[in-house]
Design an enzyme around this catalytic site. Structure first.
Site, short mmCIF file in Angstrom:
data_model
loop_
_atom_site.label_atom_id
_atom_site.label_comp_id
_atom_site.label_asym_id
_atom_site.label_seq_id
_atom_site.Cartn_x
_atom_site.Cartn_y
_atom_site.Cartn_z
N ALA A 21 36.71 50.60 17.96
CA ALA A 21 35.00 50.40 18.18
C ALA A 21 34.99 49.47 19.63
CB ALA A 21 34.51 49.79 17.01
N ARG A 24 35.75 52.22 22.39
CA ARG A 24 34.84 53.27 22.61
C ARG A 24 33.29 52.71 22.70
NH1 ARG A 24 37.60 57.95 18.61
NH2 ARG A 24 39.32 58.01 20.12
N THR A 104 42.79 30.95 15.82
CA THR A 104 42.62 32.07 16.97
C THR A 104 41.44 31.62 17.66
OG1 THR A 104 43.84 33.55 15.95
CG2 THR A 104 42.16 34.31 17.72
N THR A 125 40.92 38.26 9.26
CA THR A 125 42.03 37.78 8.45
C THR A 125 41.67 37.88 6.75
OG1 THR A 125 42.95 35.41 7.33
CG2 THR A 125 40.61 35.40 8.27
N ASP A 127 42.73 36.24 4.41
CA ASP A 127 42.31 34.96 3.59
C ASP A 127 40.72 35.02 3.58
OD1 ASP A 127 44.93 34.78 3.69
OD2 ASP A 127 45.01 32.66 4.75
N MET A 169 48.23 35.47 -1.66
CA MET A 169 48.12 34.84 -0.10
C MET A 169 46.67 34.03 -0.26
SD MET A 169 49.55 36.81 2.82
CE MET A 169 51.43 36.62 3.37
N ALA A 186 42.71 38.40 -15.13
CA ALA A 186 44.07 37.41 -15.35
C ALA A 186 43.27 36.48 -16.28
CB ALA A 186 43.95 36.64 -14.00
N LEU A 214 48.75 39.77 -25.95
CA LEU A 214 50.33 40.01 -25.80
C LEU A 214 50.97 39.38 -24.59
CD1 LEU A 214 50.15 43.94 -26.23
CD2 LEU A 214 51.08 42.19 -27.85
N ARG A 246 58.22 34.79 -16.01
CA ARG A 246 58.63 35.56 -14.80
C ARG A 246 57.74 35.11 -13.79
NH1 ARG A 246 62.19 36.28 -17.60
NH2 ARG A 246 63.45 38.16 -17.96
O1 F6P Z 1 47.09 36.12 7.42
C1 F6P Z 1 46.85 34.65 6.65
C2 F6P Z 1 48.29 34.56 5.84
O2 F6P Z 1 48.29 35.67 5.31
C3 F6P Z 1 48.12 33.54 4.85
O3 F6P Z 1 47.38 33.64 3.70
C4 F6P Z 1 49.55 33.13 4.78
O4 F6P Z 1 49.83 31.97 4.43
C5 F6P Z 1 50.01 33.23 6.39
O5 F6P Z 1 49.23 34.31 6.69
C6 F6P Z 1 51.45 33.89 6.33
O6 F6P Z 1 51.64 34.47 7.31
P1 F6P Z 1 52.99 34.43 8.41
O7 F6P Z 1 54.14 34.62 7.50
O8 F6P Z 1 52.94 35.57 9.26
O9 F6P Z 1 53.07 33.40 9.07
#
Ligand code: F6P
Length: 321
Positions: A21, A24, A104, A125, A127, A169, A186, A214, A246
């Protein structure tokens, strides 16, 4: 105007639609773009690649980033940044678009301040933890990946009447855990933002198992703890009389794959806004999305706390346990 684009930090599905994007939109408005490979590392090393409208064909549905990404510690040091600025000057770059998360954006702000060229960030990201914006590119795809994986875990958890700890993550935050946990039913969601003492988990398992469930699936953000450690703790405290226990770490599979339609469309919108804001004279900041509208926010906002969806957590407690 000649606009350079780079991706930095963890990749996010949807970065490619953003790159496409930016390229372009810029081209259609009579401007030029150039790619920087490997993020700030590539800026220091002078790794520029030509990037025209045809170069970004066929990347809309590709996960990751075609420009490659890195986490570059050297960019914290002024002498390396000065090297990067010399490269930007040599390439006749007038402005920079930076794709990544909060870390960043700290680098992006330094470029804007020290070198004086306009720099616009696009929050990317999985996250989803950048302050000031409701959405970060990659989050929706990561959710799809996590939900898909947890659904599969549920099948085997039910068949064997097991207790599962699934670590998702979210280095510091619980955005993925909250939504993926609610969507997959969950029995317990654990996030760093909400105080839920580890000591209370065994009682919760016993309570829910005694209701006749269960399985018992715990979706835990990595920012809360480690799946294997929680499994050990549960083994020590309740053993396996309520089901075998587990642990699964979903890890980087959450970060890959074809971007969802949301990440593609949002990526395109964020990318266009980045270009238009540069052309309308913005000097520094990042594209933020709130209440259906786009804004340019100060880079400092990226570090502000943005809350998780507490209502989703409440609903999960009511419906899923
Ligand atoms: O992109 C964010 C993230 O996924 C976090 O949740 C995670 O802790 C981290 O990056 C791990 O990334 P890497 O293994 O690339 O350092």
């Amino acid at each position: 105007m000649r606009i350079a684009i780079l991706c930095s930090g963890g990749d996010a599905p949807g970065m490619n639609p953003v790159i496409r994007a930016v390229v372009r939109s810029a081209e259609s408005l009579g401007h030029e773009t150039v790619g920087v490979r490997r993020g700030f590392r590539g800026l220091i090393e002078g790794e520029f690649v030509s990037l025209g409208a045809r170069d970004v064909g066929g990347i809309l549905d590709r996960g990751g980033t075609v420009l490659l990404s890195s986490r570059e510690e050297k960019f914290r040091k002024l002498d390396y940044r000065e090297k990067a600025y010399r490269n930007l000057q040599r390439e006749n770059v007038d402005a920079l678009v930076v794709l990544g998360g909060e870390g960043t954006f700290k680098g992006a702000e330094l470029v804007a301040e020290e070198m004086g060229i306009p720099v616009i960030g696009v929050p990317c990201t999985i996250d989803n933890d950048v302050g000031g914006t409701e959405y970060c590119i990659g989050y929706d795809t990561a959710l799809r990946n996590a939900v898909d994986a947890i659904d599969k875990i549920r099948d085997t958890a039910s068949s064997h009447e097991r207790i599962f700890v699934v670590e998702v993550m979210g280095r510091k935050r619980g955005f993925i855990a909250v939504e993926a946990g609610l969507a997959t039913g969950a029995e317990l969601i654990l996030v760093p933002e909400e105080e839920f003492p580890k000591e209370k988990i065994p009682e919760e398992i016993v309570r829910v198992k005694e209701l006749g469930k269960l399985h018992f699936i715990i979706v835990m953000a990595e920012g809360y703890g480690k799946a294997e450690e929680l499994r050990e703790f549960l083994l020590q405290n309740i053993g396996e009389r309520f089901g075998e226990i587990r642990a699964t770490v979903l890890g980087h599979l959450q970060r890959g794959g074809v971007p969802t339609h949301t990440d593609r469309i949002m990526g395109m919108k964020f990318g266009e806004v980045a270009v238009e804001s540069l052309l309308s004279g913005e000097r520094k900041g990042f594209v933020a999305y709130r209440g259906g509208k786009f804004y340019i926010e100060d880079f400092s906002m990226a570090g502000e706390y943005k809350d998780i969806d507490r209502e989703a957590l409440r609903l999960n407690r009511r419906l899923n346990s």
